[in-house]
Scaffold this motif. Structure first.
Motif, PDB file in Angstrom:
ATOM      1  N   ILE A   1     -58.628   4.181 -26.852  1.00 20.53           N
ATOM      2  CA  ILE A   1     -57.649   4.841 -26.075  1.00 20.53           C
ATOM      3  C   ILE A   1     -56.344   4.986 -26.669  1.00 20.53           C
ATOM      4  N   PHE A   2     -55.948   3.812 -27.250  1.00 21.99           N
ATOM      5  CA  PHE A   2     -54.661   3.576 -27.733  1.00 21.99           C
ATOM      6  C   PHE A   2     -54.519   4.480 -29.165  1.00 21.99           C
ATOM      7  N   THR A   3     -55.590   4.490 -29.826  1.00 20.63           N
ATOM      8  CA  THR A   3     -55.443   5.031 -31.076  1.00 20.63           C
ATOM      9  C   THR A   3     -55.833   6.508 -31.193  1.00 20.63           C
ATOM     10  N   GLN A   4     -56.117   6.940 -29.921  1.00 22.08           N
ATOM     11  CA  GLN A   4     -56.641   8.310 -29.561  1.00 22.08           C
ATOM     12  C   GLN A   4     -55.577   9.299 -30.394  1.00 22.08           C
ATOM     13  N   SER A   5     -55.848  10.204 -31.376  1.00 22.70           N
ATOM     14  CA  SER A   5     -54.919  10.982 -31.931  1.00 22.70           C
ATOM     15  C   SER A   5     -54.075  11.983 -31.218  1.00 22.70           C
ATOM     16  N   SER A   6     -54.996  12.838 -30.118  1.00 19.35           N
ATOM     17  CA  SER A   6     -54.456  13.555 -29.332  1.00 19.35           C
ATOM     18  C   SER A   6     -53.623  13.125 -27.934  1.00 19.35           C
ATOM     19  N   SER A   7     -52.791  13.493 -28.061  1.00 21.82           N
ATOM     20  CA  SER A   7     -51.502  13.046 -26.759  1.00 21.82           C
ATOM     21  C   SER A   7     -51.813  13.788 -25.463  1.00 21.82           C
ATOM     22  N   ASP A   8     -52.799  14.735 -25.845  1.00 19.67           N
ATOM     23  CA  ASP A   8     -53.032  15.499 -24.659  1.00 19.67           C
ATOM     24  C   ASP A   8     -54.150  14.881 -23.625  1.00 19.67           C
ATOM     25  N   VAL A   9     -54.823  13.995 -24.031  1.00 21.70           N
ATOM     26  CA  VAL A   9     -56.004  13.473 -23.250  1.00 21.70           C
ATOM     27  C   VAL A   9     -55.425  12.081 -22.554  1.00 21.70           C
ATOM     28  N   GLU A  10     -55.758  12.139 -21.110  1.00 19.44           N
ATOM     29  CA  GLU A  10     -55.213  11.109 -20.337  1.00 19.44           C
ATOM     30  C   GLU A  10     -56.424  10.307 -19.853  1.00 19.44           C
ATOM     31  N   PHE A  11     -56.442   9.033 -20.101  1.00 24.86           N
ATOM     32  CA  PHE A  11     -57.585   8.204 -19.871  1.00 24.86           C
ATOM     33  C   PHE A  11     -57.315   7.270 -18.436  1.00 24.86           C
TER      34      PHE A  11
ATOM     35  N   HIS B   1     -78.526 -11.781 -10.450  1.00 27.63           N
ATOM     36  CA  HIS B   1     -78.520 -10.477 -11.338  1.00 27.63           C
ATOM     37  C   HIS B   1     -76.831 -10.245 -11.385  1.00 27.63           C
ATOM     38  N   SER B   2     -76.184 -10.004 -12.298  1.00 27.62           N
ATOM     39  CA  SER B   2     -74.865  -9.604 -12.474  1.00 27.62           C
ATOM     40  C   SER B   2     -74.789  -8.087 -13.146  1.00 27.62           C
ATOM     41  N   ILE B   3     -73.918  -7.457 -12.326  1.00 27.36           N
ATOM     42  CA  ILE B   3     -73.797  -6.166 -13.159  1.00 27.36           C
ATOM     43  C   ILE B   3     -72.376  -5.660 -13.214  1.00 27.36           C
ATOM     44  N   PHE B   4     -71.869  -5.547 -14.447  1.00 30.16           N
ATOM     45  CA  PHE B   4     -70.457  -5.110 -14.610  1.00 30.16           C
ATOM     46  C   PHE B   4     -70.369  -3.444 -14.760  1.00 30.16           C
ATOM     47  N   ILE B   5     -69.415  -3.096 -13.977  1.00 29.36           N
ATOM     48  CA  ILE B   5     -69.470  -1.435 -14.251  1.00 29.36           C
ATOM     49  C   ILE B   5     -68.065  -1.025 -14.533  1.00 29.36           C
ATOM     50  N   MET B   6     -68.212  -0.411 -15.673  1.00 29.41           N
ATOM     51  CA  MET B   6     -67.051   0.285 -16.064  1.00 29.41           C
ATOM     52  C   MET B   6     -66.815   1.854 -16.215  1.00 29.41           C
ATOM     53  N   THR B   7     -66.000   2.530 -15.433  1.00 31.75           N
ATOM     54  CA  THR B   7     -66.178   3.958 -15.522  1.00 31.75           C
ATOM     55  C   THR B   7     -64.568   4.411 -16.141  1.00 31.75           C
ATOM     56  N   ILE B   8     -65.149   5.206 -17.131  1.00 34.13           N
ATOM     57  CA  ILE B   8     -64.009   5.732 -18.141  1.00 34.13           C
ATOM     58  C   ILE B   8     -63.882   7.300 -17.925  1.00 34.13           C
ATOM     59  N   HIS B   9     -62.661   7.751 -17.382  1.00 32.36           N
ATOM     60  CA  HIS B   9     -62.514   9.224 -16.995  1.00 32.36           C
ATOM     61  C   HIS B   9     -61.360   9.833 -17.923  1.00 32.36           C
ATOM     62  N   GLN B  10     -61.776  10.799 -18.738  1.00 34.43           N
ATOM     63  CA  GLN B  10     -60.628  11.336 -19.580  1.00 34.43           C
ATOM     64  C   GLN B  10     -60.468  12.854 -19.103  1.00 34.43           C
ATOM     65  N   THR B  11     -59.090  13.101 -19.087  1.00 30.64           N
ATOM     66  CA  THR B  11     -58.715  14.621 -18.912  1.00 30.64           C
ATOM     67  C   THR B  11     -57.816  15.102 -19.907  1.00 30.64           C
ATOM     68  N   ASN B  12     -58.210  16.241 -20.464  1.00 31.36           N
ATOM     69  CA  ASN B  12     -57.286  16.703 -21.378  1.00 31.36           C
ATOM     70  C   ASN B  12     -56.338  17.884 -20.541  1.00 31.36           C
ATOM     71  N   THR B  13     -55.129  17.464 -20.604  1.00 31.00           N
ATOM     72  CA  THR B  13     -53.840  18.110 -19.766  1.00 31.00           C
ATOM     73  C   THR B  13     -53.643  19.514 -20.463  1.00 31.00           C
ATOM     74  N   LYS B  14     -54.186  19.760 -21.829  1.00 29.46           N
ATOM     75  CA  LYS B  14     -53.944  21.458 -21.932  1.00 29.46           C
ATOM     76  C   LYS B  14     -54.774  22.255 -21.235  1.00 29.46           C
ATOM     77  N   ASP B  15     -56.170  21.966 -21.519  1.00 33.24           N
ATOM     78  CA  ASP B  15     -57.379  22.784 -20.880  1.00 33.24           C
ATOM     79  C   ASP B  15     -57.923  22.239 -19.608  1.00 33.24           C
ATOM     80  N   GLY B  16     -57.481  21.176 -19.141  1.00 33.19           N
ATOM     81  CA  GLY B  16     -57.992  20.789 -17.869  1.00 33.19           C
ATOM     82  C   GLY B  16     -59.364  20.242 -17.884  1.00 33.19           C
TER      83      GLY B  16
END
Length: 311
Positions: A99-109, A186-201
């Motif tokens: 996320i921090f090294t993502q070259s495009s600044s148009d993507v929001e995480f 049983h343990s379940i760790f759930i991680m949801t990663i959502h990304q939006t490109n602010t240019k094209d939506g």
């Protein structure tokens, strides 16, 4: 590691189990011997799944095996120890580095984290432990989800690790003859990663399930009595259902898959037979004392290997 071993590591993908009377050969995609480093397991088994989740796929990694075989060590390891930490902390670091090294600044995480425990067939929220006996629901858009489960937004690796520590402290562990800190749930760790490109939506969401199963066990060996024995029965019942689900998915003729027979298989329905890239790590003991358990774990792995998902 005992000096005696009931296992011969033939090469990277073949293993022989030596019994008293006969020998069994097994082939897997990859075999890690007793000297494998945590980093190697992560690179081979987990990193490709995490990369897929960042592309918008669902991913699942789960560890299966008898009590004391090293599942929690593989999944979680020793937090804050660069050598000994397991898959989950390494994966969290990878996600935030991406996320921090993502070259495009148009993507929001946005990153959301939840953690649950399935104990005695009841689902509990490990981050807000007052939330117990939660229900599983199904929705056309959301798919299968857990009602009222808390979701926590995180903006750094440290925040996620703190939530994970908090969840781990609320997990049910008990002492048996086989393992001083046996996971009784049983343990379940759930991680949801959502990304939006602010240019094209355009937006994409990847869900990652990291599952540390409770250990299967024989009550005679673990010395389980009373409540511990009841726990063991529930653990073994849900693992049997998991085995049946995998069996029915792979035998080519079953039309009915018993996902609803346990909370574990219902929560993991998408991961087991559907829309997810799934990696199963089976942890085995090399000790001759555990030979029969190791044999059944290896057979479980062979069956699971035949499943074809369509992410």
């Amino acid at each position: 590691i005992s000096l005696e071993s009931c296992v011969d590591f033939i090469d990277d993908s073949n293993i022989m189990l030596k019994g008293n009377e006969n020998q069994h050969m097994f082939s897997f995609d990859k075999i890690f011997n007793t000297y494998t480093l945590q980093q190697e397991v992560y690179e081979w088994a987990a990193k490709p799944i995490v990369e897929s989740v960042l592309e918008g796929f669902n991913g699942t990694i789960f560890a299966y095996g008898q009590t004391g075989s090293g599942k929690t060590h593989t999944m979680q390891g020793v937090l804050d120890d660069p050598e000994e930490e397991g898959i989950i902390p390494r994966m969290i670091r990878y996600v935030f580095n991406h996320i921090f090294t993502q070259s495009s600044s148009d993507v929001e995480f946005t990153v959301k984290v939840s953690m649950i425990e399935i104990y005695m067939e009841k689902i509990k929220d490990l981050i807000i432990p007052e939330k117990v006996n939660l229900n599983i629901r199904e929705d056309k858009t959301k798919g299968i989800y857990i009602e009222s489960l808390s979701e926590h937004y995180a903006s750094s690796e440290e925040e996620v690790l703190d939530l994970m520590r908090q969840g781990s402290e609320n997990r049910v562990v008990g002492t048996t003859n086989m393992n001083e800190h046996s996971s009784r749930s049983h343990s379940i760790f759930i991680m949801t990663i959502h990304q939006t490109n602010t240019k094209d939506g355009v937006s994409k969401t990847g869900k990652l399930y990291l599952v540390d199963l409770a250990g299967s066990e024989k009550a005679g060996k673990s010395g389980a009595q009373g409540v511990t024995l009841e726990e063991a029965k529930n653990i073994n019942k849900s693992l049997t259902t998991l085995g049946m689900v995998i069996n029915n998915l792979t035998d080519g003729k079953s039309t009915y898959i018993p996902y609803r027979d346990s909370k574990l298989t219902r929560v993991l329905q998408e991961s087991l037979g559907g829309n997810a890239k799934t990696c199963l790590i089976i942890a085995c003991s090399c000790s001759p004392y555990n030979e029969s358990e190791t044999l059944s774990t290896l057979r479980f792995g062979m069956r699971a290997k035949k499943i074809k998902n369509k992410p």
